[in-house]
Design an enzyme around this catalytic site. Structure first.
Site, mmCIF file in Angstrom:
data_model
loop_
_atom_site.group_PDB
_atom_site.id
_atom_site.type_symbol
_atom_site.label_atom_id
_atom_site.label_comp_id
_atom_site.label_asym_id
_atom_site.label_seq_id
_atom_site.Cartn_x
_atom_site.Cartn_y
_atom_site.Cartn_z
ATOM 1 N N LYS A 113 0.861 -1.182 0.000
ATOM 2 C CA LYS A 113 0.000 0.000 0.000
ATOM 3 C C LYS A 113 0.888 1.219 0.000
ATOM 4 O O LYS A 113 1.839 1.317 0.788
ATOM 5 C CB LYS A 113 -0.881 -0.020 1.275
ATOM 6 C CG LYS A 113 -1.842 1.150 1.362
ATOM 7 C CD LYS A 113 -3.117 0.876 0.606
ATOM 8 C CE LYS A 113 -3.927 2.123 0.293
ATOM 9 N NZ LYS A 113 -3.494 2.830 -0.934
ATOM 10 N N LYS A 118 5.468 3.268 8.402
ATOM 11 C CA LYS A 118 4.282 4.109 8.568
ATOM 12 C C LYS A 118 3.012 3.255 8.604
ATOM 13 O O LYS A 118 2.170 3.386 9.489
ATOM 14 C CB LYS A 118 4.209 5.098 7.391
ATOM 15 C CG LYS A 118 3.029 6.040 7.437
ATOM 16 C CD LYS A 118 2.782 6.760 6.107
ATOM 17 C CE LYS A 118 4.012 7.475 5.586
ATOM 18 N NZ LYS A 118 3.675 8.383 4.450
ATOM 19 N N LYS A 145 5.456 1.788 -3.053
ATOM 20 C CA LYS A 145 5.370 3.145 -3.600
ATOM 21 C C LYS A 145 5.647 3.073 -5.088
ATOM 22 O O LYS A 145 6.336 2.169 -5.553
ATOM 23 C CB LYS A 145 6.424 4.043 -2.936
ATOM 24 C CG LYS A 145 6.151 5.520 -3.074
ATOM 25 C CD LYS A 145 5.193 5.997 -2.012
ATOM 26 C CE LYS A 145 4.803 7.434 -2.176
ATOM 27 N NZ LYS A 145 4.084 7.933 -0.992
ATOM 28 N N ASP A 153 -0.147 10.852 -4.390
ATOM 29 C CA ASP A 153 1.032 11.445 -3.742
ATOM 30 C C ASP A 153 1.281 12.733 -4.535
ATOM 31 O O ASP A 153 0.369 13.205 -5.234
ATOM 32 C CB ASP A 153 2.247 10.490 -3.788
ATOM 33 C CG ASP A 153 3.376 10.940 -2.848
ATOM 34 O OD1 ASP A 153 3.262 10.709 -1.638
ATOM 35 O OD2 ASP A 153 4.352 11.557 -3.311
HETATM 36 P P1 NDP Z 1 0.666 17.821 -3.961
HETATM 37 O O1 NDP Z 1 1.141 17.490 -5.319
HETATM 38 O O2 NDP Z 1 -0.799 17.987 -3.709
HETATM 39 O O3 NDP Z 1 1.391 19.130 -3.418
HETATM 40 C C1 NDP Z 1 2.776 19.202 -3.325
HETATM 41 C C2 NDP Z 1 3.155 20.597 -2.874
HETATM 42 O O4 NDP Z 1 4.552 20.630 -2.609
HETATM 43 C C3 NDP Z 1 2.904 21.656 -3.921
HETATM 44 O O5 NDP Z 1 2.637 22.875 -3.284
HETATM 45 C C4 NDP Z 1 4.223 21.679 -4.681
HETATM 46 O O6 NDP Z 1 4.464 22.903 -5.359
HETATM 47 C C5 NDP Z 1 5.208 21.483 -3.550
HETATM 48 N N1 NDP Z 1 6.404 20.799 -4.060
HETATM 49 C C6 NDP Z 1 6.467 19.573 -4.625
HETATM 50 N N2 NDP Z 1 7.702 19.276 -5.004
HETATM 51 C C7 NDP Z 1 8.449 20.331 -4.680
HETATM 52 C C8 NDP Z 1 9.821 20.629 -4.817
HETATM 53 N N3 NDP Z 1 10.685 19.764 -5.369
HETATM 54 N N4 NDP Z 1 10.250 21.830 -4.344
HETATM 55 C C9 NDP Z 1 9.375 22.710 -3.786
HETATM 56 N N5 NDP Z 1 8.069 22.487 -3.637
HETATM 57 C C10 NDP Z 1 7.611 21.314 -4.079
HETATM 58 O O7 NDP Z 1 1.259 16.676 -3.017
HETATM 59 P P2 NDP Z 1 0.805 16.250 -1.554
HETATM 60 O O8 NDP Z 1 0.330 17.420 -0.787
HETATM 61 O O9 NDP Z 1 -0.072 15.066 -1.691
HETATM 62 O O10 NDP Z 1 2.184 15.713 -0.934
HETATM 63 C C11 NDP Z 1 3.066 16.549 -0.209
HETATM 64 C C12 NDP Z 1 3.993 15.686 0.633
HETATM 65 O O11 NDP Z 1 3.225 14.898 1.548
HETATM 66 C C13 NDP Z 1 4.855 14.676 -0.124
HETATM 67 O O12 NDP Z 1 6.074 14.494 0.563
HETATM 68 C C14 NDP Z 1 4.043 13.389 -0.026
HETATM 69 O O13 NDP Z 1 4.845 12.251 -0.198
HETATM 70 C C15 NDP Z 1 3.527 13.511 1.391
HETATM 71 N N6 NDP Z 1 2.341 12.735 1.732
HETATM 72 C C16 NDP Z 1 1.185 12.820 1.015
HETATM 73 C C17 NDP Z 1 0.071 12.115 1.404
HETATM 74 C C18 NDP Z 1 -1.226 12.238 0.688
HETATM 75 O O14 NDP Z 1 -2.202 11.620 1.146
HETATM 76 N N7 NDP Z 1 -1.350 12.997 -0.377
HETATM 77 C C19 NDP Z 1 0.114 11.208 2.559
HETATM 78 C C20 NDP Z 1 1.341 11.252 3.289
HETATM 79 C C21 NDP Z 1 2.408 11.975 2.867
HETATM 80 P P3 NDP Z 1 4.245 22.966 -6.956
HETATM 81 O O15 NDP Z 1 2.769 22.862 -7.146
HETATM 82 O O16 NDP Z 1 4.812 24.264 -7.362
HETATM 83 O O17 NDP Z 1 4.991 21.795 -7.520
HETATM 84 O O1 2IT Z 2 2.955 8.873 1.588
HETATM 85 C C1 2IT Z 2 1.804 8.424 1.781
HETATM 86 O O2 2IT Z 2 1.507 7.853 2.841
HETATM 87 C C2 2IT Z 2 0.810 8.599 0.724
HETATM 88 N N1 2IT Z 2 1.113 9.218 -0.288
HETATM 89 C C3 2IT Z 2 -0.561 8.007 0.879
HETATM 90 C C4 2IT Z 2 -0.547 6.547 0.528
HETATM 91 C C5 2IT Z 2 -1.896 5.890 0.470
HETATM 92 O O3 2IT Z 2 -1.913 4.713 0.100
HETATM 93 O O4 2IT Z 2 -2.922 6.510 0.789
#
Ligand code: NDP
Ligand code: 2IT
Length: 448
Positions: A90, A114, A126, A166
Site C-alpha cells: 500500500k 508508517k 510506492k 502522492d
Molecule cells: P501535492 O502534489 O498535492 O502538493 C505538493 C506541494 O509541494 C505543492 O505545493 C508543490 O508545489 C510542492 N512541491 C512539490 N515538489 C516540490 C519541490 N521539489 N520543491 C518545492 N516544492 C515542491 O502533493 P501532496 O500534498 O499530496 O504531498 C506533499 C507531501 O506529503 C509529499 O512528501 C508526499 O509524499 C507527502 N504525503 C502525502 C500524502 C497524501 O495523502 N497525499 C500522505 C502522506 C504523505 P508545486 O505545485 O509548485 O509543484
Molecule cells: O505517503 C503516503 O503515505 C501517501 N502518499 C498516501 C498513501 C496511500 O496509500 O494513501
C-alpha cells in the site's frame, strides 16, 4: 563491525546513487540499534535487516503517450513492492520530474514502517513516474494515466497492491487510472484509494493527511502540557497535505501564516485564507502569485529572487508539507532562534538528518513523517474496508476513526521511546514501534 553498521554499508554499496534511500535507511537503522543489539545473533542469522532493506519486487517500465501536438513522449515509471509481511502493498504514486528509482525506494521503505504504525493490515509500497502533470492538458494527463495503467494493472489488485495519490497524483489522475484498470480487467474493485466519492471513494480521504497531522500535533503538544490554541504555524507546500493541515489548524484555533509552492512562498500575518487557497490551487491549478494578488495582507516571496524561505518567519509550530529535504540545518537554526516549540512532518522526510538532530538537541518536539502523516494511508485503509463491505461511512465516522488512529500512533511511539530509554525521542519511538510489528510478522512467516 556491528550488524546495523554492516547493513548500512551494504545498502550504500548495493544501491549506488540513491542518496534519499540511504538517508531513510540510516535514520531507521540508527533508531533500531538498541533493539537489534539486544538480539543481534538471531536477527543476523535470519538476515532480517537484509530482507527489510531489500524490496520484495521492483518494477520498472516505460510509459509512451501522445501529446497534444501529435508527438510521442516516453516516461520512466516505477512500482516498488517493498514489504508485504503485514498486508497487501500500500502506498502512493508520485508524478514529478524529480522521480527516480532511489526516490521511490526511500518512499517505499518509509511506507513499511508508517503503515505498520497505523495498526491496520497494510504492507508498504510506492510508485510513480517522472511525468510532470503541471502545464499538461486534461487529455494529455489522461493519455499518460491510461498508458501507465496499461502496464501497471498486471501487478496490482485489491488484495495484492493498492496504490493511491502522492505529489502530482490527485483525484483527476486517480480517476483516469481507475477507469483504465476497470476497462482492462473488468473488475470493479478497490484497487486504488483516493477515488472520487461517486465511484467508491471515502469521505474524509481528501482531508485525511492534513487533518491527521494536526490531530497528532495537538495530542503530542497536549501530552507535553502545551495548548495548540493561539499558536502561530508555518506551513510549507500548498498541495493536498498543506491545504488540509491549514484548514484543521484554523479549526483548532491556531494561526497558520505561511504556505509555499515550488516557485515562491507567502507570508500572511492575518492568517492564511484557506478558501482562497483552495480556489487558487484546487480549482484554478494556479501559482501562489494569484493568492497574493487577491489578498491584501499577504506578502509574496519569489524563490528565484530570494535565498530565504518560509522557515525564517517567527512561529511556534512548523509543519513541512511539500517534499523531501526541504528543511535543512540553516532553516532549523532560524526556527530554533525564533523559539519554535514543535516540528511535525506532513511530507515524507522533509527534514534533513542534520536538521532533525539540531531540533532534538535543542529540545524542540519533533514528530517524523512516518507517524505524523500516517493519517492519509490510514484513511486509505478505511477506504479499502468500505470497498470490501460495499458500504460507505459518514464523514464523521471516518474522521473520528482517523482521530483515534492518530492519537493511538502518538501513544505507541511515545511508549516505545520510553520503553527503550529514549523518552521524548519520537523518531526512535516511531521507528521502533513500526519495526517491531513488521519484524514479528516476518519471523512468523519464515524465510520468504
Ligand atoms: P501535492 O502534489 O498535492 O502538493 C505538493 C506541494 O509541494 C505543492 O505545493 C508543490 O508545489 C510542492 N512541491 C512539490 N515538489 C516540490 C519541490 N521539489 N520543491 C518545492 N516544492 C515542491 O502533493 P501532496 O500534498 O499530496 O504531498 C506533499 C507531501 O506529503 C509529499 O512528501 C508526499 O509524499 C507527502 N504525503 C502525502 C500524502 C497524501 O495523502 N497525499 C500522505 C502522506 C504523505 P508545486 O505545485 O509548485 O509543484
Ligand atoms: O505517503 C503516503 O503515505 C501517501 N502518499 C498516501 C498513501 C496511500 O496509500 O494513501
Amino acid at each position: 563491525m556491528s550488524y546495523v553498521d554492516e547493513i548500512y554499508d551494504r545498502v550504500v554499496e548495493q544501491n549506488p546513487a540513491q542518496p534519499e534511500f540511504h538517508q531513510a535507511v540510516k535514520e531507521v537503522l540508527e533508531s533500531l540499534r538498541v533493539v537489534i543489539e539486544k538480539n543481534e545473533e538471531e536477527f543476523k542469522r535470519d538476515a532480517l535487516l537484509e530482507r527489510l532493506t531489500t524490496p520484495e519486487r521492483q518494477l520498472l517500465f516505460r510509459v509512451p503517450w501522445v501529446d497534444d501536438k501529435g508527438q510521442v513522449q516516453v516516461n520512466n515509471a516505477y512500482r516498488v513492492q517493498f514489504n508485504s509481511a503485514i498486508g497487501p502493498y500500500k502506498g502512493g504514486l508520485r508524478l514529478h520530474p524529480s522521480v527516480n528509482l532511489g526516490i521511490i525506494k526511500f518512499l517505499g521503505f518509509e511506507q513499511v514502517f508508517k503503515n505498520s504504525l497505523t495498526g491496520l493490515p497494510i504492507g508498504g509500497g510506492k510508485g510513480g513516474s517522472d511525468f510532470d502533470p503541471k502545464g499538461k492538458s486534461d487529455r494529455e494527463v489522461m493519455a499518460f494515466c491510461q498508458s501507465f495503467m496499461s502496464e501497471l494493472f498486471k501487478y496490482i489488485g485489491a488484495d495484492t497492491d493498492v496504490p493511491a495519490g502522492d505529489i502530482g497524483t490527485g483525484a483527476r489522475e486517480i480517476g483516469f487510472m481507475y477507469g483504465q484498470y476497470k476497462r482492462l480487467t473488468g473488475l470493479y474493485e478497490g484497487v486504488l484509494t483516493g477515488k472520487g466519492l461517486s465511484y467508491g471513494g471515502s469521505l474524509a480521504r481528501t482531508e485525511a493527511t492534513g487533518y491527521g497531522l494536526l490531530y497528532m500535533t495537538e495530542e503530542m503538544l497536549k501530552c507535553n502540557g502545551v495548548d495548540i490554541k493561539g499558536k502561530t504555524v508555518a506551513v510549507s507546500g500548498s498541495g493536498n497535505v498543506a491545504i488540509y493541515a491549514i484548514e484543521k489548524a484554523i479549526q483548532l484555533g491556531a494561526k497558520p501564516v505561511t504556505c509555499s509552492d515550488s516557485t515562491g512562498w507567502v507570508y500572511d500575518p492575518e492568517g492564511i485564507d484557506v478558501a482562497l487557497l483552495k480556489e487558487v490551487k484546487e480549482v484554478n491549478r494556479a501559482r501562489l502569485t494569484e493568492y497574493a494578488a487577491k489578498r491584501k495582507s499577504a506578502e509574496y516571496h519569489d524563490k528565484a529572487k530570494e535565498k530565504n524561505n518560509q522557515w525564517i518567519i517567527k512561529v511556534d509550530i512548523a509543519l513541512p508539507c511539500a517534499t523531501q529535504n526541504e528543511l535543512n540545518l540553516d532553516d532549523a537554526k532560524a526556527l530554533v532562534s525564533n523559539g519554535v516549540i514543535a516540528v511535525c512532518e506532513g511530507a515524507n522526510m522533509p527534514t534533513t538528518l542534520e536538521a532533525t538532530q539540531y531540533f532534538q538537541k535543542n529540545k524542540v518536539y519533533f514528530v517524523p513523517g512516518k507517524a505524523a502523516n500516517a493519517g492519509g494511508v490510514a484513511t486509505s485503509a478505511l477506504e479499502m474496508s468500505q470497498n470490501s463491505e460495499r458500504l460507505s461511512w459518514t464523514f464523521e465516522e471516518v474522521d473520528s476513526k482517523l482521530k483515534n488512529i492518530m492519537v493511538n500512533i502518538f501513544h505507541n511511539l511515545d511508549d516505545a521511546a520510553k520503553k527503550y530509554g529514549m523518552e521524548g525521542d519520537y523518531v526512535a519511538g516511531a521507528n521502533i514501534a513500526g519495526f517491531l510489528k513488521v519484524a514479528d510478522a516476518m519471523k512468523a512467516q519464515g524465510i520468504v
